[in-house]
Scaffold this active site. Structure first.
Site, PDB file in Angstrom:
ATOM      1  N   ASP A   1      -2.011   6.103  -6.547  1.00  0.00           N
ATOM      2  CA  ASP A   1      -2.350   5.165  -5.479  1.00  0.00           C
ATOM      3  C   ASP A   1      -2.392   3.736  -5.991  1.00  0.00           C
ATOM      4  O   ASP A   1      -3.040   3.442  -6.993  1.00  0.00           O
ATOM      5  CB  ASP A   1      -3.707   5.543  -4.878  1.00  0.00           C
ATOM      6  CG  ASP A   1      -4.063   4.687  -3.684  1.00  0.00           C
ATOM      7  OD1 ASP A   1      -3.159   4.346  -2.907  1.00  0.00           O
ATOM      8  OD2 ASP A   1      -5.256   4.358  -3.533  1.00  0.00           O
TER       9      ASP A   1
ATOM     10  N   ASP B   1       0.822  -1.209   0.000  1.00  0.00           N
ATOM     11  CA  ASP B   1       0.000   0.000   0.000  1.00  0.00           C
ATOM     12  C   ASP B   1       0.853   1.255   0.000  1.00  0.00           C
ATOM     13  O   ASP B   1       1.592   1.509   0.957  1.00  0.00           O
ATOM     14  CB  ASP B   1      -0.924   0.012   1.217  1.00  0.00           C
ATOM     15  CG  ASP B   1      -1.909   1.160   1.176  1.00  0.00           C
ATOM     16  OD1 ASP B   1      -2.201   1.651   0.065  1.00  0.00           O
ATOM     17  OD2 ASP B   1      -2.394   1.568   2.234  1.00  0.00           O
TER      18      ASP B   1
END
Length: 466
Positions: A350, A145
């Site tokens: 992202d 992440d």
């Protein structure tokens, strides 16, 4: 020549479409194949530049055949469910960023960023890496992440009412000779509190407690700890700070924890900055049946000619998220009529968001151009994206090329078709008014090596990396 080129691509590519013409006009004619990945894993497309200054790890889709074998029977959620999780994450990003931007007006040249906490379901993330924890090293599978900082794994002791079931045994710190809890009232623990991750003192008041809260109400809590982390054979990180989790709540799919790659001090990237310069890169594969990579460190100067670069942006007071400024979009080789002011809020890159979120003006222009280019194919209603198609019965599909241009002139061509279409839908959504922020999702990033070099303040892109 055309036939030879087609044969070459067929042999070398596992893409669900195969390119064979029309490149000079900004369109690619594709022979349509199944959207489903191959039944076996293929790493043949990985094109990682050799380097003595970086360390790389295989990066795979969590539901594909390249995932560790013990995870191959994990039930795959529906696409709609996965998108709902991704959108929860996106909505949190947008709400918090709007609050931050409302605190003070920032000119276009100013840094722009986001809050330090992950904005959504943990299982909205798509890609996993396997790293070793402890001495002797125990392999654990972690969700990657770029939108959070604290890495954590589930640890013993933890019963089924406090921790979710996972495929691997829980990490047992008592069996590691290099494990040590971080003491409460230390500088490390106080810094954790400064970034809103501290959870008081645990272990009878002597150990530093951590808490990571997620937007959906899920969380990870436990003891902030030191451990030896093995990145690759013979490559270790001594004294890596991570969360030894004893209390987890929320959605999961039996993986062992999370690897935080954000820009705050708690992340793996910052903790290893003395060795790797605060730089890392990854390549997300086009299909679930293919492998990509995650690499710490920037490539040598000789290899940087393969990249295009744009300045990195941050919001004052926040460090986690990586942002860039988009200046234009082309469809079918033609620049769209989008004023640069439409992108002034900036775009976060992202790894955990699926579709790309574009400000209103840009989104309307992109969707209109793509719909016009794909007008030959019937549209179908969908709850997942605004524009979806039924390609059933078409042996060939003509897909327009899409290119993003960023500040400084850096231009990237999205992969065709897997960087544009997902489940027969255009992988774009509207993020809101032009004054707000956008997000470049992981579909648009496929096959590109995305390099985050915080030390030099740049983001780089290299085509055809996996």
């Amino acid at each position: 020549m055309g036939s030879l080129l087609l044969l070459f691509v067929v042999l070398c590519s596992y893409c669900c479409y195969i390119a064979h013409g029309g490149n000079e006009h900004g369109f690619v004619v594709e022979q349509r194949r199944s959207y489903e990945p191959e039944a076996v894993c293929s790493a043949s497309r990985v094109n990682l530049e050799p380097s003595s200054t970086t360390v790389s790890m295989p990066l795979v889709h969590r539901y594909g055949p390249c995932a560790p074998s013990q995870y191959s029977n994990v039930p795959t959620p529906s696409f709609s469910e996965t998108l709902r999780h991704s959108r929860a994450r996106t909505n949190y990003f947008m709400r918090q960023a709007s609050k931050g931007m409302g605190m003070a007006s920032t000119p276009d040249d100013a840094a722009v960023t986001f809050p330090t906490r992950l904005g959504g379901f943990v299982d909205s993330l798509e890609y996993v890496v396997t790293l070793g924890f402890g001495t002797p090293s125990v392999p654990l599978v972690l969700l990657m992440d770029t939108g959070s900082d604290v890495s954590w794994v589930q640890c013993t002791p933890c019963n089924s009412t406090r921790c979710y079931p996972q495929k691997d045994p829980l990490f047992d710190p008592s069996k590691s000779s290099t494990y040590a809890p971080i003491a409460c009232h230390t500088d490390t623990c106080r810094k954790l509190a400064g970034n809103h991750y501290q959870n008081g003192c645990a272990g009878g008041g002597t150990q530093c407690g951590y808490s990571v809260e997620y937007a959906d109400g899920s969380h990870s809590r436990g003891v902030y700890s030191n451990e030896t982390l093995t990145l690759a054979p013979g490559v270790t990180v001594k004294g890596f700070h991570f969360g030894c989790g004893h209390d987890q709540r929320g959605p999961n799919d039996k993986y062992d924890g999370l690897l935080g790659l954000g820009g705050a001090p708690e992340s793996l990237v910052v903790q290893t900055s003395s060795v790797y310069g605060g730089a890392f890169s990854y390549c997300l594969p086009a299909l679930n049946s293919e492998a990509g990579f995650l690499a710490l460190g920037a490539p040598p100067n000789a290899n940087k000619s393969a990249f295009v670069f744009t300045p990195m942006r941050h919001l004052p007071g926040y460090a986690t998220f990586y942002m860039v400024t988009m200046t234009g979009i082309s469809v079918g080789g033609k620049p769209l009529d989008i004023p640069q002011s439409a992108f002034r809020g900036g775009m976060i890159i992202d790894s955990g968001t699926i579709g790309t979120e574009l400000p209103e003006t840009a989104y309307n222009a992109v969707e209109a151009a793509l719909r016009k280019a794909l007008a030959a194919y019937p549209m179908v209603p969908s709850e997942d994206f605004d524009t979806c198609y039924n390609f059933t019965g078409y042996s060939n599909v003509t897909v327009p090329r899409v290119a993003f241009t960023f500040r400084g002139g850096a231009t990237i061509d999205l992969d065709v078709p897997n960087g544009i279409l997902v489940k027969d839908c255009l992988a774009f959504r509207e993020s809101g008014p032009d004054v707000g922020l956008g997000i470049i999702g992981n579909v648009n990033q496929r096959t590109l090596e995305v390099l985050y070099d915080a030390g030099r303040g740049i983001v780089g892109f290299r085509a055809g990396a996996c």
